[in-house]
Motif scaffolding. Structure first.
Motif, PDB file in Angstrom:
ATOM      1  N   PRO A 193      -9.971   5.459 -11.157  1.00 54.39           N
ATOM      2  CA  PRO A 193      -9.492   5.819  -9.759  1.00 54.39           C
ATOM      3  C   PRO A 193      -8.126   5.298  -9.427  1.00 54.39           C
ATOM      4  CG  PRO A 193     -11.533   5.160  -9.846  1.00 54.39           C
ATOM      5  CD  PRO A 193     -11.167   4.786 -11.176  1.00 54.39           C
ATOM      6  N   LEU A 194      -7.290   5.807  -9.062  1.00 52.89           N
ATOM      7  CA  LEU A 194      -5.938   5.530  -8.980  1.00 52.89           C
ATOM      8  C   LEU A 194      -5.579   5.464  -7.362  1.00 52.89           C
ATOM      9  CD1 LEU A 194      -4.428   7.978 -11.632  1.00 52.89           C
ATOM     10  CD2 LEU A 194      -4.825   5.375 -11.731  1.00 52.89           C
ATOM     11  N   VAL A 195      -6.255   6.139  -6.526  1.00 51.51           N
ATOM     12  CA  VAL A 195      -5.889   6.125  -5.104  1.00 51.51           C
ATOM     13  C   VAL A 195      -6.960   6.236  -4.255  1.00 51.51           C
ATOM     14  CG1 VAL A 195      -3.426   7.414  -5.459  1.00 51.51           C
ATOM     15  CG2 VAL A 195      -5.324   8.779  -4.714  1.00 51.51           C
ATOM     16  N   SER A 196      -6.894   5.901  -2.986  1.00 49.39           N
ATOM     17  CA  SER A 196      -7.724   6.219  -2.101  1.00 49.39           C
ATOM     18  C   SER A 196      -7.391   7.434  -1.231  1.00 49.39           C
ATOM     19  CB  SER A 196      -8.225   4.982  -1.253  1.00 49.39           C
ATOM     20  OG  SER A 196      -8.671   3.843  -1.864  1.00 49.39           O
ATOM     21  N   TYR A 197      -8.180   8.404  -1.471  1.00 51.34           N
ATOM     22  CA  TYR A 197      -7.646   9.639  -0.496  1.00 51.34           C
ATOM     23  C   TYR A 197      -8.420   9.692   0.927  1.00 51.34           C
ATOM     24  CZ  TYR A 197      -7.598  14.894   0.323  1.00 51.34           C
ATOM     25  OH  TYR A 197      -7.324  15.996   0.879  1.00 51.34           O
ATOM     26  N   ARG A 198      -7.833   9.700   1.925  1.00 48.77           N
ATOM     27  CA  ARG A 198      -8.303   9.560   3.213  1.00 48.77           C
ATOM     28  C   ARG A 198      -8.802  10.930   3.620  1.00 48.77           C
ATOM     29  NH1 ARG A 198      -7.759   5.019   6.100  1.00 48.77           N
ATOM     30  NH2 ARG A 198      -5.906   4.596   5.114  1.00 48.77           N
ATOM     31  N   VAL A 199     -10.161  11.038   4.183  1.00 50.68           N
ATOM     32  CA  VAL A 199     -10.562  12.137   4.832  1.00 50.68           C
ATOM     33  C   VAL A 199     -10.763  11.945   6.358  1.00 50.68           C
ATOM     34  CG1 VAL A 199     -12.341  13.872   4.922  1.00 50.68           C
ATOM     35  CG2 VAL A 199     -12.021  13.045   2.609  1.00 50.68           C
ATOM     36  N   HIS A 200     -10.178  12.478   7.179  1.00 45.53           N
ATOM     37  CA  HIS A 200      -9.784  12.348   8.554  1.00 45.53           C
ATOM     38  C   HIS A 200      -9.914  13.610   9.361  1.00 45.53           C
ATOM     39  CE1 HIS A 200      -5.479  12.329   8.804  1.00 45.53           C
ATOM     40  NE2 HIS A 200      -5.748  11.976   7.613  1.00 45.53           N
ATOM     41  N   GLU A 201      -9.728  13.800  10.519  1.00 42.48           N
ATOM     42  CA  GLU A 201      -9.855  14.881  11.365  1.00 42.48           C
ATOM     43  C   GLU A 201      -8.339  15.636  11.369  1.00 42.48           C
ATOM     44  OE1 GLU A 201     -12.361  16.938  12.510  1.00 42.48           O
ATOM     45  OE2 GLU A 201     -13.347  15.495  11.210  1.00 42.48           O
ATOM     46  N   LYS A 202      -7.415  14.715  11.081  1.00 41.09           N
ATOM     47  CA  LYS A 202      -6.156  15.196  11.685  1.00 41.09           C
ATOM     48  C   LYS A 202      -5.326  15.562  10.097  1.00 41.09           C
ATOM     49  CE  LYS A 202      -5.297  12.827  15.675  1.00 41.09           C
ATOM     50  NZ  LYS A 202      -3.914  12.005  16.536  1.00 41.09           N
ATOM     51  N   MET A 203      -6.167  15.467   9.152  1.00 40.72           N
ATOM     52  CA  MET A 203      -5.532  15.918   7.708  1.00 40.72           C
ATOM     53  C   MET A 203      -5.155  17.377   7.626  1.00 40.72           C
ATOM     54  SD  MET A 203      -9.025  15.326   5.478  1.00 40.72           S
ATOM     55  CE  MET A 203      -8.161  15.362   3.755  1.00 40.72           C
ATOM     56  N   GLY A 204      -4.217  17.556   6.853  1.00 37.45           N
ATOM     57  CA  GLY A 204      -3.734  18.955   6.731  1.00 37.45           C
ATOM     58  C   GLY A 204      -4.529  19.731   6.278  1.00 37.45           C
ATOM     59  N   THR A 205      -5.330  19.417   5.273  1.00 36.84           N
ATOM     60  CA  THR A 205      -6.114  20.513   4.480  1.00 36.84           C
ATOM     61  C   THR A 205      -7.140  20.997   5.595  1.00 36.84           C
ATOM     62  OG1 THR A 205      -7.362  18.753   3.483  1.00 36.84           O
ATOM     63  CG2 THR A 205      -5.847  19.573   2.263  1.00 36.84           C
ATOM     64  N   LYS A 206      -7.501  20.194   6.393  1.00 42.77           N
ATOM     65  CA  LYS A 206      -8.275  20.696   7.631  1.00 42.77           C
ATOM     66  C   LYS A 206      -7.670  21.432   8.542  1.00 42.77           C
ATOM     67  CE  LYS A 206     -12.324  17.418   7.195  1.00 42.77           C
ATOM     68  NZ  LYS A 206     -12.988  16.161   8.195  1.00 42.77           N
TER      69      LYS A 206
END
Length: 238
Positions: A193-206
């Protein structure tokens, strides 16, 4: 001389920008530069201030992530490029481990595993998107993008040879770039693992899922003829 790595962080009104910058400037590998491109932010700019003596700060009018990445690339002086989203964080030994692997296997284009974390930095899952052979990766890329852009490290010369991120693709500029590079670069995979990818309500993919999906179809249509030809010759130009 050991290679220099340029870490470009596009920033637009993101509350996590200080965590992203912290993870970049505290890398265990010393030969880095951190370039923060403020894409016209009106919020959270004060969270950048404590790092001003350790970063190159560029402010521009809002134009989207691709335009911010391109501004960072123009100012970069490194041998390798890394992109870090402002709501994600790099593991502190990311550059040291990934670059060491790339130098060992003579890779110029590499992606890797990553963690999912939530808004409070709590671990959710670890994703290891290893697909298999070059032909298998090619077949997957024709349908979607298994590559987390913030795990990519690529030689800076790639942008001089093949151009920068295409600003016509506001949400899938990374996918388009990887498809552009794949026919001419061997894509290596690093399983740590290289990064911690943050999942949150304001993320662009959502927030922009429908636009992202439509853009993916445009990207695939643009590159499908070349990739199908590559598939027919076994994954490598003869």
């Amino acid at each position: 001389m050991e290679p220099k790595v340029s870490i470009v962080i596009p920033f637009y009104n993101c509350a996590y920008i200080d965590q992203a910058i912290y993870s970049a400037v505290h890398q265990t590998y010393p030969h880095i530069e951190v370039i923060v491109v403020d894409d016209g932010s009106t919020q959270y700019v004060e969270r950048v201030q404590p790092f001003m003596d350790r970063i190159t700060y560029i402010r521009k009018e809002n134009g989207g992530t691709a335009t911010a990445l391109n501004e960072g690339i123009k100012r970069a002086t490194g041998d390798y490029f890394v992109w870090l989203s402002s709501d994600d964080v790099m593991l502190l030994d990311r550059v040291e481990k990934q670059l060491g692997f790339m130098l060992k296997v003579k890779a110029l284009f590499c992606h890797g595993a990553y963690h999912y974390v939530n808004a409070d930095n709590e671990w959710m899952d670890t994703i290891r998107p290893e697909v298999g052979s070059r032909l298998e990766v090619l077949q997957v890329l024709l349908e979607g993008c298994p590559i987390n852009g913030c795990t990519v490290m690529v030689e800076m010369d790639a942008f001089r040879k093949f151009g920068m991120f295409d600003t016509d693709f506001r949400y899938t500029h990374d996918y388009e770039m990887w498809l552009r590079l794949f026919p001419v670069y061997e894509l290596f995979y690093f399983n740590d693992p290289l990064v911690s990818y943050r999942v949150h309500e304001k993320m662009g993919t959502k927030r922009h899922f429908d636009e992202l999906k439509a853009e993916m179809e445009r990207v695939q249509a643009k590159h499908r003829p070349t990739l199908l030809n590559l598939l027919h010759v076994g994954g490598y130009w003869q």
